[in-house]
Each structure stands twice: as C-alpha cells, then as structure tokens.
Scaffold this motif. Structure first.
Motif, PDB file in Angstrom:
ATOM      1  N   ASN A 214      45.699  38.829  38.032  1.00 12.66           N
ATOM      2  CA  ASN A 214      45.520  39.992  37.179  1.00 12.66           C
ATOM      3  C   ASN A 214      44.426  40.907  37.754  1.00 12.66           C
ATOM      4  OD1 ASN A 214      45.244  41.845  35.169  1.00 12.66           O
ATOM      5  ND2 ASN A 214      45.109  40.344  33.491  1.00 12.66           N
ATOM      6  N   SER A 215      44.802  41.647  38.807  1.00 12.95           N
ATOM      7  CA  SER A 215      43.843  42.509  39.501  1.00 12.95           C
ATOM      8  C   SER A 215      43.195  43.507  38.555  1.00 12.95           C
ATOM      9  CB  SER A 215      44.546  43.299  40.607  1.00 12.95           C
ATOM     10  OG  SER A 215      44.798  42.480  41.702  1.00 12.95           O
ATOM     11  N   LYS A 216      44.009  44.062  37.692  1.00 12.14           N
ATOM     12  CA  LYS A 216      43.518  45.124  36.816  1.00 12.14           C
ATOM     13  C   LYS A 216      42.339  44.624  35.976  1.00 12.14           C
ATOM     14  CE  LYS A 216      45.579  48.343  33.486  1.00 12.14           C
ATOM     15  NZ  LYS A 216      44.838  49.536  33.869  1.00 12.14           N
ATOM     16  N   SER A 217      42.513  43.427  35.413  1.00 13.72           N
ATOM     17  CA  SER A 217      41.462  42.874  34.573  1.00 13.72           C
ATOM     18  C   SER A 217      40.211  42.531  35.388  1.00 13.72           C
ATOM     19  CB  SER A 217      42.008  41.651  33.827  1.00 13.72           C
ATOM     20  OG  SER A 217      41.072  40.608  33.827  1.00 13.72           O
ATOM     21  N   ILE A 219      39.210  44.007  38.154  1.00 11.92           N
ATOM     22  CA  ILE A 219      38.541  45.264  38.521  1.00 11.92           C
ATOM     23  C   ILE A 219      37.756  45.799  37.310  1.00 11.92           C
ATOM     24  CG2 ILE A 219      38.901  47.645  39.296  1.00 11.92           C
ATOM     25  CD1 ILE A 219      39.904  46.071  41.532  1.00 11.92           C
ATOM     26  N   GLU A 220      38.357  45.711  36.149  1.00  9.12           N
ATOM     27  CA  GLU A 220      37.643  46.131  34.933  1.00  9.12           C
ATOM     28  C   GLU A 220      36.348  45.330  34.773  1.00  9.12           C
ATOM     29  OE1 GLU A 220      37.787  48.468  32.680  1.00  9.12           O
ATOM     30  OE2 GLU A 220      39.463  49.347  33.798  1.00  9.12           O
ATOM     31  N   LYS A 234      37.373  52.939  42.100  1.00 13.17           N
ATOM     32  CA  LYS A 234      38.002  51.968  41.217  1.00 13.17           C
ATOM     33  C   LYS A 234      39.500  52.190  41.287  1.00 13.17           C
ATOM     34  CE  LYS A 234      38.023  50.857  36.261  1.00 13.17           C
ATOM     35  NZ  LYS A 234      37.462  51.275  34.961  1.00 13.17           N
ATOM     36  N   GLY A 235      40.190  51.321  42.020  1.00 14.55           N
ATOM     37  CA  GLY A 235      41.636  51.493  42.174  1.00 14.55           C
ATOM     38  C   GLY A 235      42.386  50.334  41.543  1.00 14.55           C
ATOM     39  N   ASP A 236      43.643  50.124  41.978  1.00 16.47           N
ATOM     40  CA  ASP A 236      44.470  49.069  41.392  1.00 16.47           C
ATOM     41  C   ASP A 236      44.096  47.687  41.917  1.00 16.47           C
ATOM     42  OD1 ASP A 236      45.809  51.011  40.041  1.00 16.47           O
ATOM     43  OD2 ASP A 236      47.373  51.218  41.573  1.00 16.47           O
ATOM     44  N   THR A 237      43.738  47.631  43.222  1.00 17.27           N
ATOM     45  CA  THR A 237      43.451  46.323  43.810  1.00 17.27           C
ATOM     46  C   THR A 237      42.065  46.247  44.435  1.00 17.27           C
ATOM     47  OG1 THR A 237      44.414  47.013  45.915  1.00 17.27           O
ATOM     48  CG2 THR A 237      45.877  45.896  44.369  1.00 17.27           C
ATOM     49  N   THR A 238      41.410  47.385  44.616  1.00 19.48           N
ATOM     50  CA  THR A 238      40.072  47.363  45.221  1.00 19.48           C
ATOM     51  C   THR A 238      39.123  48.243  44.417  1.00 19.48           C
ATOM     52  OG1 THR A 238      40.169  49.287  46.679  1.00 19.48           O
ATOM     53  CG2 THR A 238      41.215  47.266  47.482  1.00 19.48           C
ATOM     54  N   SER A 239      37.834  47.987  44.613  1.00 17.77           N
ATOM     55  CA  SER A 239      36.824  48.771  43.911  1.00 17.77           C
ATOM     56  C   SER A 239      35.501  48.649  44.668  1.00 17.77           C
ATOM     57  CB  SER A 239      36.667  48.252  42.484  1.00 17.77           C
ATOM     58  OG  SER A 239      35.599  48.910  41.830  1.00 17.77           O
TER      59      SER A 239
END
Length: 589
Positions: A214-217, A219-220, A234-239
């Motif tokens: 769950n990349s999104k979570s 990254i959050e 802050k992107g979908d898979t990297t930050s």
DNA sequence: GCCGTTTTCGGCCCGACTGTTTTCAGTCG
C-alpha cells in the motif's frame, strides 16, 4: 587549476551544450558530466596525471578531452571550451549550484532579466522574484516563483545536499526514520540504501526503500514524519522530505515481491547501475527498480525479484557487495564469479591505536579512559591483542630525560597489567610525531622502551608533495617505526590533507616491512578508499585502527572495515587479522 | 565524446515528480 575548478569547468561546458542544443549534444553532455565526476573524485591533482602521461587511464577521459587538458596545461586555456561557452552569460553558472536550477531555467532567467553580474546574480534574481516579476513569464507561475525564492533561501542556509554528513551522523538519521516507518502497519520492510549502504565516507542524502502493498498509505505516513521541515515532493510511489537539520530524505516503495530490484536500484551507484543496464541491454534485458523486462518477448510481464541476489543472478552476475558498487571493475569480475572475499569485522583480532589517559603529558590530546578500561573493552570485543599508542610526551615542555622517565613509568604500568591479565595481550606502542625535518620526536633511548612505533604528521601540513614524501619516508626509516597513521592527514569536510607520492611510499613500505593505517575515526577515514585499492593492488600491507581516545570509540572499527571493503581489501591485506604471535613477529621484522 | 567478451562504428539506463501545460519540459537520482 585545482581538480574542483576543472570539474566545475567541465560541468559548465556540459551546461552550455544543454542550453545550446540538448538533443544534438546529448552524448557530449553526458561525457563532460562523467569527466567532471572523475576529476572531482581524484585523490591526487589532475596535473600530476598530465605530467606522468596518465590522463588516458582515467575513466571518461578519452582522446578529445585529453587533448583539451594538454592544451589547458600548456597554454592556460582551451579554445574549444571558449567556443562552447561563447554566448552563455557567466551569470548562468552560479545559479546551477542551487537545487532545482538546471541549465535551461538558469539561462532563461538570466536572459529575460539581463542578469550579467555572476557575483550578484543570486541576490538579483531573488529581488526580481520577490517583486513578482517571474510569475508573469511564459511557462512560469506563482508556484514556480515562490519555489525559486525558497530554493535560494535554503541554498543560503546550506540545506539540501550541499553539505555532506559523516557516516555515523547519517546512520543516526536513517535509523530514526526507518524506526518511524516500521511503526506503520503497511511497512513490511524498510532499509537505508544509497551512499549510506555503500558506506561512502560522507553521505549527501538519506535514501530509504520500503516494501509495501500500500504505497499510498506509506507515503502519507512518511510525509507525516513529525521532525520534517517540509515535503519536497510526494508522488504515488516515491517522496522526499527535508528533515530538521536541513537534510534530505528520499523514499521509494515497491511491493515485497519486487523489493530486490528496488534494493539494487536505490543502492547505486549511478555508474554501477548504468553499466549494469547497458550490459543487460545487450542480452535483451531492460533493468529498472521495478524488475527486469525481457525485450525480445513483447507483452511478457515484468519479472519480479524479491531478493537482490536473485536480481543479480538473473543477469548472470554474482551478488556484489554494496561497498564496491562503483563501476571500477566489479561487474566484470562478478560476471566471471571471481569477486574477492572482502574483509569482515569479525576478522579483526586487535586494535593498535589506542590512547589511554595514562599521564605521559603528550604533545596532543590524551585519552579519557584508563588502560584497564580499554582492556576490558578489548575483551568484550573478543580481541587477542591491544596496542597502546598515546601521543609522545610533548618535546617543547620536556627534556629527553624527562620524556624517558614518563615513558618508563608507562612501561612499568603496562607490564604490571600484563602480568595480571592473560586474556588480551598488550603491545607497548606510541604515536610519534614526524617532525618537519623527518626526524622522530623522541630519541632512541626512549624508542627502545617500545615494541614498535606508529608515526604520523601533526604539524606543518603545507609542505609540497616531494618534500612531504621525503619527510614521511625519513620518519618511517627508523627501525621501530612500523605503521604510518592517518597517512593523508585529511579531515572530512574540514581539510584536504597533504599530497604524497604514493608509488614511492608503497615501494618503501614493501621493501622495509612498514604498514599503512586505515584510520577508523569517522572524521578522518584515512586512507581514502581509492588509495587502499592502490595499496591492495601493489600488495602493500595495512592495519585498521580506531585511534580511540575513549572506550566507546573502540566500536568505530566498523567504519575502518567499511573503508577497507570499499578499497577491495581482503583479510590477507590487513595485518591486524593475524594472530598475536604472527603480528608480533611482523612488528619485530 | 567515450568505449569495446556481439562493435574501431554505432551504440549510449530508466523512471519519477512538478508546474504549467492540454501532452510536455525540466530536474533529479
């Protein structure tokens, strides 16, 4: 011209090419950037390579750049560079040091606002931005204008990647953030990679990889890190974050079944990855952090690898230790499954550079712990032997007789301890200054109290290469002098160290059984890895020491081991992997 | 402009993110 000046010149040429025609000069741009990297990482001055006709041994320096350098050293200028830089205002180049500024953006702004003074261009641009004039340009807006203002402000404060951290400091930040990440239920694994995992002497930013479904979570959660200054991206898979202290932390995520490819990708180095990918392309394979694509079988899904070993195996290579992933021959050897077995921490049997607090009124700093305390620590580290090597008693404050009696007292103390303690053998050493004349700081009568001596430079660093080499060789010529400590005198982020003629030093060490120290003190890490590699190749023996002034510092051995590994050293190259008897025999040789 | 265990000619890593854009350019690692 210094190496750093030349590297900057190469980068400017690359930038000028980008501005003039990025497509047409695409490969020249890459070539000049690579040449710049090579030059800025050299451990001796580029002009010495020119004088020895060794320019063509440097990676990324071919026929053309070599001839440009020859022109530079003969005439002081290069007509081709003048042609390449023609028409690019000088004020463009200072802007390139600011993160988020590339050649195109810098050139556009300099041209639009007629910024012609390279000394004031940053301040001038800041004024223009704060008056709201950048947002009105085509292709710019309010956001990019405020980003420019922030980038300049952060650049002034030295934030981002400008200042590099020492290894222990970087490890501390990385540990804090990985511990934080592991508290998230969506984080299956979290590892620090990049130059930290390769154990570079200094680290620019912290790279962290996370395995998650769950990349999104994740990254959050990452961007909610409480000790952040701001979110950089802050992107979908990297930050990326800027954390307190002004350091950048980059995060990348992949599902657990593809984590091996991410580990490989994010560990680098850049040159290692590029070489690996070029090699794989020839086999019809395209590598990325996601996995491996088979180019000959269109439509086939990307192949996942959960482990790094599996990833390397899939491209026909032996797994490569991170410390040597610098594209300096490791890929070729891995394809033949012939990588050397690098030295490990558990190979070390003793530490020879220990400063106790025994009061011998030294020329430099005294240790903080007693001889007994240091021995107890050695026992806990399972060492067979320990060498006490405080700095010699100050020669400006003592007569030679006083020095002798101070050392005599220490000798008696050590001998008394030796009779009480059989677990750890003790060597009576001393760290002795090599004076500017090349003489050792204490006389033979005092030297005869010792099992051997570590010699080193602690004053008059500004001698030229030839004179410093003479000085060091003269210092090493004493029969008792066996180890040259922190051989380059460098202090990371503080001073560069002096130059030595390494071929002469190596030759001397081999002929007269002397060893070079790899000093594990995190602010030194001296020898540098490239010189360790040269020493390994010429079969010069080394020792890895902590130079501890306190018990806790004896744990720094791991940093010296890391440097030795970066220099491709095996157990056989390092003398303090020997048993006590073998080491003692070498000391008396 | 560099480089060579497919090549001295003809290749050259791969992807993510942001801002200002309606499909991409610039920057970064």
């Amino acid at each position: 011209m210094s190496n750093q000046d030349l590297a900057k010149l190469f980068r400017n040429v690359a930038a000028a090419y980008s501005i003039k025609d990025e497509k047409k000069f695409r490969f020249q741009i890459i070539a000049y950037q690579k040449a710049a990297d090579t030059v800025s990482n050299l451990t001796s001055e580029i002009i010495d390579f020119y004088k020895d006709d060794k320019l063509n041994t440097l990676p990324g320096i071919g026929v053309t750049i070599k001839s440009h350098l020859e022109e530079l050293f003969k005439t002081g200028k290069v007509s081709h560079f003048e042609w390449a830089l023609k028409g690019i205002p000088e004020a463009v180049f200072p802007l390139l040091d600011i993160p988020s500024f590339g050649p195109k953006k810098a050139y556009r702004l300099v041209k639009e606002f007629h910024l012609n003074n390279p000394k004031t261009v940053i301040k001038d641009l800041e004024e223009i931005a704060s008056r709201g004039k950048i947002a009105k340009l085509d292709g710019f807006g309010d956001k990019s204008q405020s980003d420019i203002l922030r980038a300049i402000a952060e650049f002034r404060l030295g934030k981002g990647k400008k200042t590099r951290m020492t290894l222990p400091y970087a490890m501390e930040i990385a540990d804090k953030i990985t511990s934080y990440l592991k508290l998230s239920k969506d984080v299956i694994r979290a590892e620090s990679l990049g130059s930290l995992r390769r154990r570079m002497p200094t680290v620019g930013d912290i790279d962290i990889a996370v395995a998650t479904n769950n990349s999104k979570s994740v990254i959050e959660y990452f961007t909610g890190y409480p000790y952040k200054e701001r979110i950089i991206e802050k992107g979908d898979t990297t930050s990326s974050l800027l954390v307190s202290g002004g350091k950048q932390v980059d995060l990348m995520t992949q599902p657990p079944e593809a984590f091996g490819a991410l580990l490989q990708h994010f560990t680098g180095s850049k040159n290692h990855n590029i070489h690996l990918r070029e090699l794989s392309l020839k086999k019809g394979l395209s590598l990325s952090e996601r996995g491996i694509k088979n180019l000959s079988k269109k439509g086939l899904p990307i192949q996942n690898y959960d482990s790094e070993e599996g990833f390397y195996e899939a491209i026909g290579l032996q797994w490569i230790p991170p410390e040597i992933r610098e594209d300096t021959g490791e890929i070729e050897l891995a394809s033949q499954k012939k990588l050397p077995e690098l030295i490990k921490l558990s190979d070390i049997k003793g530490d020879l550079h220990i400063h106790s607090n025994f009061p011998i009124e030294p020329s430099h700093d005294l240790g903080q712990n007693t001889i007994d305390e240091m021995i107890q620590k050695a026992k806990s580290l399972k060492y067979d032997y320990l060498g006490f090597s405080e700095h010699n008693p100050s020669i400006s404050k003592h007569t030679s007789n006083q020095i002798y009696s101070l050392l005599k007292r220490r000798t008696l103390k050590i001998e008394q301890i030796m009779s009480d303690n059989k677990d750890v053998r003790i060597l009576k050493l001393l760290e002795i200054d090599i004076l500017p004349s090349g003489n050792l700081a204490i006389d033979d009568k005092s030297l005869n109290l010792l099992d051997g001596a570590i010699v080193s430079i602690h004053s008059t660093f500004n001698m030229n290469k030839a004179d410093m080499t003479e000085r060091v060789l003269k210092g090493l010529s004493h029969k008792k002098a066996k180890i040259l400590a922190h051989p380059t005198g460098r202090m990371l982020n503080e001073r560069k160290g002096y130059e030595l003629d390494w071929s002469k030093i190596f030759e001397y060490c081999k002929k007269y059984n002397k060893a070079l120290e790899i000093n594990s003190w995190p602010g030194r890490l001296d020898l540098p890895d490239m010189i360790i590699r040269m020493a390994v190749n010429t079969k010069v023996k080394m020792v890895i020491n902590t130079d501890s002034h306190a018990v806790l510092e004896m744990d720094n051995m791991k940093y010296g081991i890391a440097m030795a590994r970066r220099g491709w050293a095996t157990r056989d190259d390092i003398l303090n992997t020997l048993s006590y008897n073998e080491f003692y025999k070498w000391l008396k040789k």
